[in-house]
Design an enzyme around this catalytic site. Structure first.
Site, PDB file in Angstrom:
ATOM      1  N   GLU A   9      59.133 -24.822  10.731  1.00 21.34           N
ATOM      2  CA  GLU A   9      59.505 -26.203  10.425  1.00 21.34           C
ATOM      3  C   GLU A   9      60.413 -26.799  11.492  1.00 21.34           C
ATOM      4  OE1 GLU A   9      60.865 -28.879   6.576  1.00 21.34           O
ATOM      5  OE2 GLU A   9      61.423 -26.758   6.633  1.00 21.34           O
ATOM      6  N   CYS A  59      55.117 -24.224  -4.175  1.00 24.59           N
ATOM      7  CA  CYS A  59      56.234 -25.102  -3.830  1.00 24.59           C
ATOM      8  C   CYS A  59      55.822 -26.529  -3.467  1.00 24.59           C
ATOM      9  CB  CYS A  59      57.037 -24.501  -2.680  1.00 24.59           C
ATOM     10  SG  CYS A  59      57.438 -22.772  -2.945  1.00 24.59           S
ATOM     11  N   PHE A  71      53.316 -21.337  -0.510  1.00 26.04           N
ATOM     12  CA  PHE A  71      52.475 -20.160  -0.347  1.00 26.04           C
ATOM     13  C   PHE A  71      51.005 -20.587  -0.319  1.00 26.04           C
ATOM     14  CE2 PHE A  71      55.116 -16.376  -2.148  1.00 26.04           C
ATOM     15  CZ  PHE A  71      56.030 -16.560  -1.135  1.00 26.04           C
ATOM     16  N   HIS A 126      65.962 -23.130  -4.800  1.00 26.76           N
ATOM     17  CA  HIS A 126      64.564 -23.499  -4.574  1.00 26.76           C
ATOM     18  C   HIS A 126      63.864 -23.503  -5.932  1.00 26.76           C
ATOM     19  CE1 HIS A 126      60.632 -23.985  -3.201  1.00 26.76           C
ATOM     20  NE2 HIS A 126      60.550 -23.048  -2.267  1.00 26.76           N
ATOM     21  N   HIS A 148      61.872 -28.665   4.105  1.00 29.41           N
ATOM     22  CA  HIS A 148      61.541 -27.657   3.104  1.00 29.41           C
ATOM     23  C   HIS A 148      62.645 -26.599   3.134  1.00 29.41           C
ATOM     24  CE1 HIS A 148      59.196 -25.466   0.277  1.00 29.41           C
ATOM     25  NE2 HIS A 148      58.954 -24.461   1.099  1.00 29.41           N
TER      26      HIS A 148
END
Length: 396
Positions: A295, A159, A383, A318, A284
């Site tokens: 976050e 990501c 990840f 996403h 995110h």
């Protein structure tokens, strides 16, 4: 700040919100989600996904290895900025222009189809080539399409892929290795991706709910966002970036957010500003329990109630390797001169907060600054603990 300032001179975007800048802008600020239930990739099971349903350009002019839906998506984004890119090539020379992209799927969907035919006993189709799924494919295709002879590369770090691509693009210009870069990211949906995240119990059966008490996973999406980046002044500059690695877990973030803090801190330092100067943070915001918890604490600690924040993933899904570029494009749209009131990308959720998280200043639909958006930070946490933060500033 030291070093040459790099600008995002033009932007093309295709995602679940639309297939043009105008369409994406209108649906973004109207808070119209492009995430809808489909069973295309999960027969018999409706799942909310951010699908691009627009017609895409052909890649028949390229060899078989370049013929993938991923590359067609990249061409759709390129079409919006192609005149500006071709002008840059004519101005600087083909060897002074680079292509730096992020992706995570490339042509896996084509491989799925080919293997399905092979398993059925019909052999691999003539239209299949292993190169369709190679990570370098979209950059090689765009370079061939445009006749670019400069550096051509792809980042694939889940990501954070396209955020890291944009940081690499900026470094190429600052180092004097090229004068312009076609940069951003592209990723397309496929059964492999949806099944993989489903196996991790990371996919929500409903539209994702970032920061909500009942959040239970992501909605996967697809799309592309491409930028022409040069040192020629424009409305939006990439003023700072930061990159880090948690080294904590293969899929879960460091709960203390050490890597996230480091990436954000690097971006602020490179731009030469303080956290108090940031107007807006694009989270995110995956709507998974662990990501949002980490976050929220990091953003609260660094920005308090000063900056407004939102996750745009309920709008677009996403888009994995393209997510950072798409979210950069949403920031870019919000920072243009035609948004004098500073209307912000909205945060869609069910309105039920997770009381265990520190409260953040959410940019709910219709939220605006009352002035142009001057500084925007966009976070990407992947990840493997691959973290990236991009910091955008208005003009010169």
């Amino acid at each position: 700040m030291t070093g040459l300032t790099v600008y995002l001179n033009d932007c093309g975007i295709v995602c679940a919100l639309g297939a043009s800048r105008d369409e994406v802008r209108a649906r973004l600020f109207a808070a119209h989600s492009g995430v809808l239930p489909v069973d295309t990739y999960t027969p018999g099971r409706m799942l909310p996904l951010g699908v691009v349903d627009a017609a895409l350009p052909s890649v028949a002019q390229h060899g078989i290895a370049a013929r993938s839906r991923n590359n067609r998506m990249a061409l759709a984004a390129l079409a919006q900025i192609r005149p500006a890119v071709e002008q840059a090539i004519a101005c600087y020379g083909a060897d002074r222009v680079a292509v730096v992209l992020g992706t995570s799927t490339s042509g896996i969907a084509e491989t799925e189809g080919a293997i399905g035919q092979h398993v059925a006993g019909d052999g691999l189709p003539d239209a299949f080539h292993y190169g369709q799924q190679e990570m370098a494919s979209p950059a090689l295709m765009l370079a061939e399409e445009l006749g670019i002879d400069g550096p051509t590369l792809v980042h694939s770090s889940a990501c954070s892929s396209s955020a890291k691509a944009m940081a690499s693009a900026a470094r190429l210009i600052r180092m004097g290795l090229c004068d312009a870069v076609l940069t951003g990211g592209v990723d397309t949906l496929c059964g492999f991706t949806v099944a993989g995240f489903s196996a991790l119990a990371s996919v929500s059966e409903l539209r994702c709910n970032p920061l909500g008490a009942g959040r239970d996973g992501i909605n996967i999406g697809e799309g592309a966002a491409l930028f022409l980046m040069t040192a020629q002044p424009a409305a939006v500059a990439l003023r700072g970036w930061g990159e880090s690695s948690d080294g904590h877990h293969m899929s879960a973030p460091d709960p203390a957010g050490g890597g996230a803090r480091l990436a954000i801190g690097q971006a602020l330092a490179r731009a030469g500003i303080t956290a108090a100067q940031v107007d807006y943070v694009n989270l995110h915001g995956t709507a998974t329990p662990q990501n949002d918890a980490m976050e929220a604490r990091v953003v609260s600690d660094l920005f308090g109630a000063t900056a407004m924040v939102s996750s745009t993933k309920p709008l677009t899904g996403h888009a994995l390797g393209a997510a950072a570029a798409i979210e950069a494009a949403l920031c870019w749209l919000a920072m243009q001169d035609d948004n004098a009131e500073g209307l912000l990308p909205p945060h869609l959720w069910d309105g039920v907060p997770d009381e265990s998280l520190p409260p953040l200043r959410l940019a709910l639909p219709g939220a605006r600054l009352g002035r142009p958006l001057g500084w925007a930070l966009s976070n990407s946490f992947a990840f493997g603990g691959s973290n990236a933060a991009l910091l955008f500033g208005r003009g010169a």
